[in-house]
Design a protein around this motif. Structure first.
Motif: not given
Lengths: 371, 126
Positions: A296-299, A320-323, A328-329
């Motif tokens: 998912d795009k949630a981070i 954590g990140y949305h790289s 990708k998360s």
């Protein structure tokens, strides 16, 4: 700016005025007022991945150790093996407490002068590290000097970093340097350590020199079009490259073995924390650091819980990140060791929802270091 | 200077409301999107979910941080702007053109507790 009362105690780097001139978004970090971003984290991140970016890392600490027993001493406090590694080489490793917890992670430079070493430590830990090093140096014939305030440092990173260092600054020596090696050059008559190291997953250099030189070099690189980059993208870059940040992935509670950094601990010598780390290596360990990718795009952010399908909590996210480079998360998380194997199904709770994911390798991005 | 539109209502937590009868469109202000930086994800409720004035209904995520979305009014979600799922950057590009949820208000009098454009301008100190 929630800690206004502390602002006066914040230290400034020699490049502070340059950051203001560039209208950087500034924020306190590790006791310093530092630039978080100039344009946007995404733009700066991509500049380092595809061209060249530069970072003010003058907040980092420089501690010099010298004397007849300097090598024996550094080897006593450092997890990696410095015997047999020659002048001009740089080695990554940690200092540990007797229980295996991490004092700091650092670079050790063996200088060209015999029995001289430079230890580069995290800004937030300078005072703590210096006290730790001084205390343990007592039984050794060597001198320890904290020179952090005298040195500025700029990191030039990215596929075009070598070109910038050679063509803009004139350091032809850069071409011959391999990854994790350095040389001494002179700039305006003052010493400059040209080091092929970095914290981004790309090729690049770290330049240590006087504060005056640092300001001049910054201005020249800026005029040549090297992108100024803040601590925001420094974190997204190092994260994608699978590199730990002290305070998140290493701490007094998180040992190098827990963090998956056992390859930087060498056991055919004595060093502080060796017995505890050997014990952890043999399996006496509660949690391990893993990478997790979610669909998912949630981070996933630091502190979010890691769960099994049945909702049982088995870990916690550390970064954590949305790289940006992978779209990708992904995150690093400390999880109970029985759930640390690749492809283990783990979920992350993000606010009110749970997102399924799986354990993946921590190096999310294919690094491009100079061989 | 951040853009502020006349005729909308504003919350202290930087959401805007555009009321059409009993229906309210809710988004975040230009000031809020600038503070956030590049928005990479919008966490939204689903159609039929209840929202309460003063309570979280979702979140905006930038590269570095997440920021809760607080509903300025109470009611039922008629729709979430699914266009933002694939294009969250639209919030940066046009904060007032990018509504996040559309709500059927249960108590339109709640609008009276919100700021008008002049009040919000003073609130953000611009």
């Amino acid at each position: 700016m929630s800690e206004l009362q502390n602002t006066e105690a914040l230290k400034l780097t020699c490049l502070y005025e340059e950051h203001l001139a560039l209208q950087a978004k500034m924020s306190p970090f590790a006791g310093f007022m530092m630039p978080i971003q100039y344009s946007s984290i995404t733009q700066e991140h991509n500049a380092v991945r595809h061209k060249a970016g530069m970072f003010d890392v003058s907040h980092m600490g420089e501690i010099f150790v010298e004397g007849p027993e300097a090598e024996a001493f550094v080897n006593h406090i450092f997890t990696n093996e410095i015997r047999g590694f020659g002048p001009g080489k740089v080695l990554y490793g940690m200092m540990c407490y007797p229980d295996g917890g991490t004092v700091d992670d650092l670079l050790v430079y063996r200088e060209f002068e015999a029995d001289h070493f430079l230890l580069v430590v995290n800004a937030a830990n300078i005072d703590k590290d210096f006290a730790w090093i001084e205390e343990h140096a007592k039984g050794f014939n060597c001198k320890v000097v904290n020179a952090s305030a005298d040195w500025g440092q700029i990191a030039v990173q990215g596929p075009e970093a070598e070109k910038a260092v050679i063509e803009v600054l004139g350091f032809k020596e850069a071409a011959a340097l391999g990854f994790y090696t350095f040389c001494d050059v002179t700039y305006n008559g003052k010493r400059l350590i040209l080091s092929r190291t970095g914290y981004t997953g790309e090729d690049g250099f770290e330049l240590y020199t006087t504060t005056d030189n640092t300001v001049e070099i910054w201005k020249r690189l800026l005029a040549a079009g090297v992108e100024p980059c803040g601590l925001g993208c420094r974190d997204t870059l190092r994260f994608e490259a699978g590199l730990p940040l002290y305070g998140d992935e290493l701490s007094p509670e998180i040992s190098p073995v827990m963090a998956g950094l056992g390859m930087f601990c060498k056991y055919d010598k004595d060093f502080i924390g060796k017995e505890a780390l050997l014990d952890q290596k043999a399996g006496n360990i509660a949690r391990k650091l893993v990478g997790i990718e979610i669909e998912d795009k949630a981070i996933p952010r630091a502190g979010y819980p890691v769960e099994l399908e049945d909702g049982r909590e088995v870990g916690i996210v550390t970064t954590g990140y949305h790289s940006i480079s992978l779209d990708k998360s992904v995150c690093f998380a400390l999880v109970d060791k029985e759930f640390a194997a690749l492809d283990t199904l783990l979920s992350i709770r993000i606010r009110k929802k749970t997102f399924p994911g799986k354990v993946v390798k921590k190096r999310f991005y294919q690094t491009n270091y100079k061989k | 200077m951040s853009k502020i539109l006349e005729g909308l209502k504003y919350s202290e937590s930087h959401e805007w409301v555009k009321a059409e009868g009993n229906v309210a469109y809710i988004g975040v202000t230009d000031f809020a999107q600038k503070e956030m930086g590049d928005i990479t994800y919008v966490d939204m409720p689903e159609e039929g979910d209840d929202v309460l004035a003063g309570e979280e209904f979702g979140a905006l995520e930038s590269v570095k941080a997440s920021s809760e979305l607080i509903s300025p009014v109470s009611g039922v979600v008629l729709a979430a702007n699914t266009e933002l799922e694939d294009a969250p950057e639209k919030v940066n590009e046009d904060a007032f053109g990018s509504w996040i949820i559309k709500v059927e208000m249960s108590n339109a009098a709640e609008l009276d507790a919100l700021m008008d454009a002049a009040g919000y301008k003073a609130h953000i100190g611009e």
